[in-house]
Design a protein around this motif. Structure first.
Motif, PDB file in Angstrom:
ATOM      1  N   ARG A   8       0.836  -1.192   0.000  1.00  0.00           N
ATOM      2  CA  ARG A   8       0.000   0.000   0.000  1.00  0.00           C
ATOM      3  C   ARG A   8       0.882   1.256   0.000  1.00  0.00           C
ATOM      4  O   ARG A   8       1.880   1.326   0.721  1.00  0.00           O
ATOM      5  N   ALA A   9       0.464   2.244  -0.789  1.00  0.00           N
ATOM      6  CA  ALA A   9       1.204   3.507  -0.862  1.00  0.00           C
ATOM      7  C   ALA A   9       0.272   4.670  -0.549  1.00  0.00           C
ATOM      8  O   ALA A   9      -0.924   4.622  -0.834  1.00  0.00           O
ATOM      9  N   ALA A  10       0.840   5.709   0.046  1.00  0.00           N
ATOM     10  CA  ALA A  10       0.156   6.985   0.196  1.00  0.00           C
ATOM     11  C   ALA A  10       0.793   7.970  -0.774  1.00  0.00           C
ATOM     12  O   ALA A  10       2.021   8.115  -0.803  1.00  0.00           O
ATOM     13  N   ASP A  50       3.108   1.244   3.196  1.00  0.00           N
ATOM     14  CA  ASP A  50       4.491   0.791   2.988  1.00  0.00           C
ATOM     15  C   ASP A  50       5.364   1.850   2.323  1.00  0.00           C
ATOM     16  O   ASP A  50       6.576   1.867   2.519  1.00  0.00           O
ATOM     17  N   VAL A  51       4.740   2.696   1.512  1.00  0.00           N
ATOM     18  CA  VAL A  51       5.480   3.717   0.760  1.00  0.00           C
ATOM     19  C   VAL A  51       4.725   5.035   0.869  1.00  0.00           C
ATOM     20  O   VAL A  51       3.493   5.056   0.772  1.00  0.00           O
ATOM     21  N   MET A  88       2.842   7.712 -11.756  1.00  0.00           N
ATOM     22  CA  MET A  88       3.889   7.227 -12.669  1.00  0.00           C
ATOM     23  C   MET A  88       5.180   6.956 -11.917  1.00  0.00           C
ATOM     24  O   MET A  88       5.901   6.003 -12.221  1.00  0.00           O
ATOM     25  N   ALA A  89       5.477   7.788 -10.902  1.00  0.00           N
ATOM     26  CA  ALA A  89       6.688   7.570 -10.110  1.00  0.00           C
ATOM     27  C   ALA A  89       6.579   6.299  -9.269  1.00  0.00           C
ATOM     28  O   ALA A  89       7.587   5.646  -8.981  1.00  0.00           O
ATOM     29  N   LEU A  90       5.360   5.950  -8.873  1.00  0.00           N
ATOM     30  CA  LEU A  90       5.142   4.721  -8.090  1.00  0.00           C
ATOM     31  C   LEU A  90       5.066   3.484  -8.965  1.00  0.00           C
ATOM     32  O   LEU A  90       5.246   2.360  -8.473  1.00  0.00           O
ATOM     33  N   VAL A  95       3.113  -1.732  -6.128  1.00  0.00           N
ATOM     34  CA  VAL A  95       2.051  -1.204  -5.269  1.00  0.00           C
ATOM     35  C   VAL A  95       0.708  -1.781  -5.709  1.00  0.00           C
ATOM     36  O   VAL A  95       0.377  -1.797  -6.897  1.00  0.00           O
ATOM     37  N   ASP A  96      -0.073  -2.255  -4.738  1.00  0.00           N
ATOM     38  CA  ASP A  96      -1.399  -2.814  -5.009  1.00  0.00           C
ATOM     39  C   ASP A  96      -2.512  -1.798  -4.774  1.00  0.00           C
ATOM     40  O   ASP A  96      -3.505  -1.783  -5.501  1.00  0.00           O
ATOM     41  N   GLN A  97      -2.359  -0.987  -3.741  1.00  0.00           N
ATOM     42  CA  GLN A  97      -3.367   0.013  -3.396  1.00  0.00           C
ATOM     43  C   GLN A  97      -2.675   1.356  -3.194  1.00  0.00           C
ATOM     44  O   GLN A  97      -1.559   1.406  -2.685  1.00  0.00           O
ATOM     45  N   VAL A  98      -3.373   2.422  -3.567  1.00  0.00           N
ATOM     46  CA  VAL A  98      -2.819   3.754  -3.350  1.00  0.00           C
ATOM     47  C   VAL A  98      -3.881   4.633  -2.705  1.00  0.00           C
ATOM     48  O   VAL A  98      -5.058   4.594  -3.077  1.00  0.00           O
ATOM     49  N   LEU A  99      -3.465   5.412  -1.720  1.00  0.00           N
ATOM     50  CA  LEU A  99      -4.324   6.369  -1.031  1.00  0.00           C
ATOM     51  C   LEU A  99      -3.854   7.755  -1.425  1.00  0.00           C
ATOM     52  O   LEU A  99      -2.734   8.164  -1.082  1.00  0.00           O
ATOM     53  N   ILE A 100      -4.681   8.485  -2.165  1.00  0.00           N
ATOM     54  CA  ILE A 100      -4.297   9.795  -2.686  1.00  0.00           C
ATOM     55  C   ILE A 100      -4.871  10.858  -1.748  1.00  0.00           C
ATOM     56  O   ILE A 100      -6.083  10.918  -1.527  1.00  0.00           O
TER      57      ILE A 100
END
Length: 398
Positions: A8-10, A50-51, A88-90, A95-100
């Motif tokens: 997971r990334a933010a 995680d990121v 694009m940077a990620l 990454v499976d999920q992203v929280l914007i």
């Protein structure tokens, strides 16, 4: 951190200029309390992803480089383009999920973020927090005397959108790549790509710092949070906490019932043991002894001693809780899990909670009894016996 195999990334968007907020620096780099707006935003996600990717204005690179343990990407003039740059940077990092999230929503509560994550984890393609509109909505019009009410709008089904807005990474990346022009937020981009977005619970604390007076509001909220934290620390100051766990197993033999957590449960077989073989009560007793660093049942009631043959297990549990009280401890709460295919525990769980509470002379709401199966695996799956696990939390005023 992320559980299981989900990465997971933010993605924190901080490329705006925020001129309405005033000040010598863009609002995300201004101070609120003992840190900057963006520092608070990053901290909110630190233990949940995680990121962390921060998308910054190209002119703010030197400021962005002061952030610790984050990745950086230069943004663009439009928010949607900044988000696309961050995605694009990620890309390629697994990454499976992203929280914007907008950096200006600096004080987003953990539970708001967790609700979005929970929606994604349970199958939603997208999720975003919001608050239902509760005020009457007017349509304004200008005339020579100023702004007047020209009409009203129905508020039913209307929500005030917030961030973080969470998505499956690949899907939202494709949606942004296919999108041209500006968008109100990432939910708009997702919906144009045919994605359904679940509305999760937002918070009034998750407001967007926009105007100078919003800094004062943020200061007040931070002060209130710090006061609540100090009050909680004061409440537990001088307390000593002890945790213990217990595990026990008994095999089946001939019989027509089993004793479980002090309740006689009809069954086609009985549990075998030196005592009455109440596997749940034995595990809980050992959990209390463990919290006290006082060994286990076998040390206090040796199975080699014939006087304990056939003993009812409430004697063991009462001994353990009495020993705890003699040392100045009380039971804060306890939890017992029974592992078996049969008998079914659910119909008897409340009676078991009551029996354990009465034996220990504590409130029933401090006692949990639940059950699970081993999916037909192992000795419990073959119905050769029952296993039990227990946790006990003890507390003492120093």
């Amino acid at each position: 951190m992320t559980k299981g195999l989900t990465k997971r990334a933010a993605l924190i968007v901080a490329a705006g200029r925020g001129t309405r907020a005033g000040g010598a620096l863009p609002k995300q780099w201004q101070a609120v309390g003992h840190a900057r707006v963006i520092d608070h935003a990053v901290a909110a996600f630190r233990d949940l992803v995680d990121v962390i990717m921060v998308v910054h204005h190209p002119d703010d690179l030197s400021l962005a480089q002061t952030l610790e343990k984050v990745s950086l990407a230069p943004g663009a003039a439009r928010r949607s383009d900044s988000v696309k740059a961050g995605l694009m940077a990620l890309n390629g990092q697994g990454v499976d999920q992203v929280l914007i999230h907008d950096a200006a929503r600096a004080l987003v509560p953990h539970q708001v973020i967790q609700a979005v994550i929970a929606a994604l984890d349970t199958g939603s393609s997208g999720a975003a927090p919001a608050l239902a509109v509760t005020d009457a909505l007017w349509v304004g019009a200008e005339n020579e005397s100023g702004t007047i009410v020209e009409g009203t709008r129905e508020r039913t089904g209307l929500f005030r959108a917030q961030t973080p807005q969470g998505f499956g990474f690949d899907a939202i990346l494709r949606a942004h790549q296919a999108h041209s022009g500006e968008a109100a937020d990432d939910v708009e981009v997702a919906r144009k790509a045919g994605m359904d977005v679940t509305i999760t619970q937002g918070s009034e604390d998750n407001f967007k710092i926009t105007h100078p007076e919003d800094f004062a509001r943020a200061e007040r909220l931070l002060a209130a949070r710090e006061a609540a934290l100090r009050a909680g620390q004061k409440e537990t100051q001088g307390m000593e906490f002890r945790l213990g766990n217990g595990y026990d197993v008994h095999r089946f033999g001939e019989g027509d019932h089993v004793w479980l957590c002090g309740v006689k449960v009809p069954h086609g077989r009985s549990l075998q043991g030196h005592s009455d073989a109440d596997v749940g009560m034995h595990a809980l007793t050992d959990a209390i002894y463990g919290a006290l660093a006082e060994g286990d049942i076998g040390q206090h009631f040796p199975p080699t001693d014939p006087q304990w043959k056939g003993t009812e297990s409430h004697i063991f549990l009462r001994h353990a809780i009495t020993l705890a009280r003699d040392k100045g401890y009380e039971m804060m709460n306890c939890d017992v899990t029974l592992v078996c295919e049969r008998p079914k525990i659910g119909p008897h769980a409340q009676a078991m909670r009551l029996a354990l509470a009465e034996i220990m002379d504590i409130a029933m709401d401090k006692v949990s009894v639940k059950a699970t199966t081993s999916e037909r695996l192992g000795f419990t799956g073959r119905e050769e016996g029952i296993a039990a696990l227990a946790t006990a939390a003890l507390i003492k005023q120093r």
